[in-house]
Design a protein around this motif. Structure first.
Motif, PDB file in Angstrom:
ATOM      1  N   THR A  36      23.945 -14.219  35.248  1.00 50.53           N
ATOM      2  CA  THR A  36      22.812 -13.298  35.202  1.00 50.53           C
ATOM      3  C   THR A  36      22.646 -12.717  33.807  1.00 50.53           C
ATOM      4  O   THR A  36      21.535 -12.645  33.274  1.00 50.53           O
ATOM      5  N   LEU A  37      23.770 -12.328  33.194  1.00 49.18           N
ATOM      6  CA  LEU A  37      23.724 -11.751  31.852  1.00 49.18           C
ATOM      7  C   LEU A  37      23.272 -12.779  30.815  1.00 49.18           C
ATOM      8  O   LEU A  37      22.515 -12.446  29.897  1.00 49.18           O
ATOM      9  N   GLN A  38      23.707 -14.026  30.953  1.00 47.56           N
ATOM     10  CA  GLN A  38      23.290 -15.070  30.013  1.00 47.56           C
ATOM     11  C   GLN A  38      21.797 -15.353  30.157  1.00 47.56           C
ATOM     12  O   GLN A  38      21.087 -15.511  29.159  1.00 47.56           O
ATOM     13  N   SER A  88      35.859  -3.655  39.100  1.00 48.89           N
ATOM     14  CA  SER A  88      36.158  -2.579  38.141  1.00 48.89           C
ATOM     15  C   SER A  88      35.126  -2.520  37.014  1.00 48.89           C
ATOM     16  O   SER A  88      35.464  -2.513  35.835  1.00 48.89           O
ATOM     17  N   ILE A  89      33.866  -2.460  37.392  1.00 48.47           N
ATOM     18  CA  ILE A  89      32.790  -2.378  36.408  1.00 48.47           C
ATOM     19  C   ILE A  89      32.670  -0.935  35.943  1.00 48.47           C
ATOM     20  O   ILE A  89      32.533  -0.023  36.764  1.00 48.47           O
ATOM     21  N   PRO A  90      32.727  -0.694  34.641  1.00 42.74           N
ATOM     22  CA  PRO A  90      32.636   0.679  34.135  1.00 42.74           C
ATOM     23  C   PRO A  90      31.286   1.318  34.452  1.00 42.74           C
ATOM     24  O   PRO A  90      30.253   0.637  34.458  1.00 42.74           O
ATOM     25  N   ASP A  91      31.322   2.620  34.699  1.00 43.26           N
ATOM     26  CA  ASP A  91      30.089   3.348  34.986  1.00 43.26           C
ATOM     27  C   ASP A  91      29.096   3.229  33.832  1.00 43.26           C
ATOM     28  O   ASP A  91      27.891   3.113  34.053  1.00 43.26           O
ATOM     29  N   SER A  92      29.598   3.248  32.608  1.00 40.46           N
ATOM     30  CA  SER A  92      28.710   3.185  31.445  1.00 40.46           C
ATOM     31  C   SER A  92      27.921   1.874  31.426  1.00 40.46           C
ATOM     32  O   SER A  92      26.734   1.862  31.090  1.00 40.46           O
ATOM     33  N   PHE A  93      28.570   0.768  31.803  1.00 40.89           N
ATOM     34  CA  PHE A  93      27.871  -0.521  31.845  1.00 40.89           C
ATOM     35  C   PHE A  93      26.804  -0.504  32.934  1.00 40.89           C
ATOM     36  O   PHE A  93      25.661  -0.920  32.697  1.00 40.89           O
ATOM     37  N   ALA A  94      27.165  -0.016  34.119  1.00 44.13           N
ATOM     38  CA  ALA A  94      26.219   0.019  35.241  1.00 44.13           C
ATOM     39  C   ALA A  94      25.021   0.900  34.904  1.00 44.13           C
ATOM     40  O   ALA A  94      23.865   0.524  35.159  1.00 44.13           O
ATOM     41  N   GLU A  95      25.273   2.058  34.317  1.00 42.99           N
ATOM     42  CA  GLU A  95      24.187   2.977  33.973  1.00 42.99           C
ATOM     43  C   GLU A  95      23.313   2.402  32.861  1.00 42.99           C
ATOM     44  O   GLU A  95      22.087   2.519  32.903  1.00 42.99           O
ATOM     45  N   GLY A  96      23.933   1.773  31.877  1.00 43.35           N
ATOM     46  CA  GLY A  96      23.170   1.158  30.793  1.00 43.35           C
ATOM     47  C   GLY A  96      22.292   0.019  31.297  1.00 43.35           C
ATOM     48  O   GLY A  96      21.148  -0.134  30.869  1.00 43.35           O
ATOM     49  N   PHE A  97      22.829  -0.781  32.207  1.00 42.32           N
ATOM     50  CA  PHE A  97      22.068  -1.892  32.775  1.00 42.32           C
ATOM     51  C   PHE A  97      20.868  -1.356  33.553  1.00 42.32           C
ATOM     52  O   PHE A  97      19.757  -1.874  33.424  1.00 42.32           O
ATOM     53  N   LYS A  98      21.088  -0.297  34.349  1.00 45.75           N
ATOM     54  CA  LYS A  98      19.987   0.292  35.124  1.00 45.75           C
ATOM     55  C   LYS A  98      18.928   0.883  34.205  1.00 45.75           C
ATOM     56  O   LYS A  98      17.729   0.737  34.455  1.00 45.75           O
ATOM     57  N   ALA A  99      19.352   1.556  33.128  1.00 44.98           N
ATOM     58  CA  ALA A  99      18.393   2.142  32.184  1.00 44.98           C
ATOM     59  C   ALA A  99      17.566   1.046  31.518  1.00 44.98           C
ATOM     60  O   ALA A  99      16.340   1.181  31.373  1.00 44.98           O
TER      61      ALA A  99
END
Length: 154
Positions: A36-38, A88-99
């Motif tokens: 998905t990221l690629q 173990s996905i960091p909150d910062s990654f999840a929040e950044g992806f959503k933003a």
């Protein structure tokens, strides 16, 4: 060795093998976000190259590209939500992806609105041209009527 010891070792071996297979399945599952990221990276690169290119995208092409980017983000958020704890996905990654996804959604809404407006204007221009209009200066219907020459000595 007694039968009980052999049975216990067999049960233990089966448990270890199944837990190892489960862990490998989970690891493969945690790596699934990479696709998905690629895909997202490729879509963003395509948008960036189009904005820097001499040949610009049409509004319809841009709308389609941002539609794919938004769908990618929706799939990514769904995966992150489902696997956040396990992988173990960091909150910062999840929040950044959503933003980022919310930003893309806003851009897509604007671009697709422009594309719809451009499409509507093209359809109106085509209809006007088919109905005999569009022959005048600046794309208007042109002048109609007759002009009488003055009578008498010039």
């Amino acid at each position: 060795m007694s039968f009980k010891t052999i049975a216990a070792l067999a049960v233990l071996g089966t448990a270890l093998a199944s837990s190892q297979a489960f862990a490998q399945g989970a690891a493969a599952e945690c790596g699934a976000i990479q696709q998905t990221l690629q895909a997202r990276k490729d879509l963003v690169a395509k948008a960036n190259s189009a904005s820097n290119s001499k040949k610009k995208m049409t509004p319809a092409e841009a709308c389609a590209l941002f539609g794919k980017l938004q769908a990618n983000g929706t799939a990514g958020i769904k995966w992150i939500t489902a696997n956040k704890e396990w992988c173990s996905i960091p909150d910062s990654f999840a929040e950044g992806f959503k933003a980022d996804h919310n930003k893309v959604s806003g851009i897509k809404t604007k671009i697709c609105g422009i594309a719809a407006q451009a499409s509507k204007m093209e359809a109106q221009a085509k209809a006007q041209a088919q109905n005999g209009g569009g022959g005048g200066l600046l794309g208007g219907p042109g002048l109609t009527g007759s002009l009488k020459m003055p009578q008498g000595a010039l």
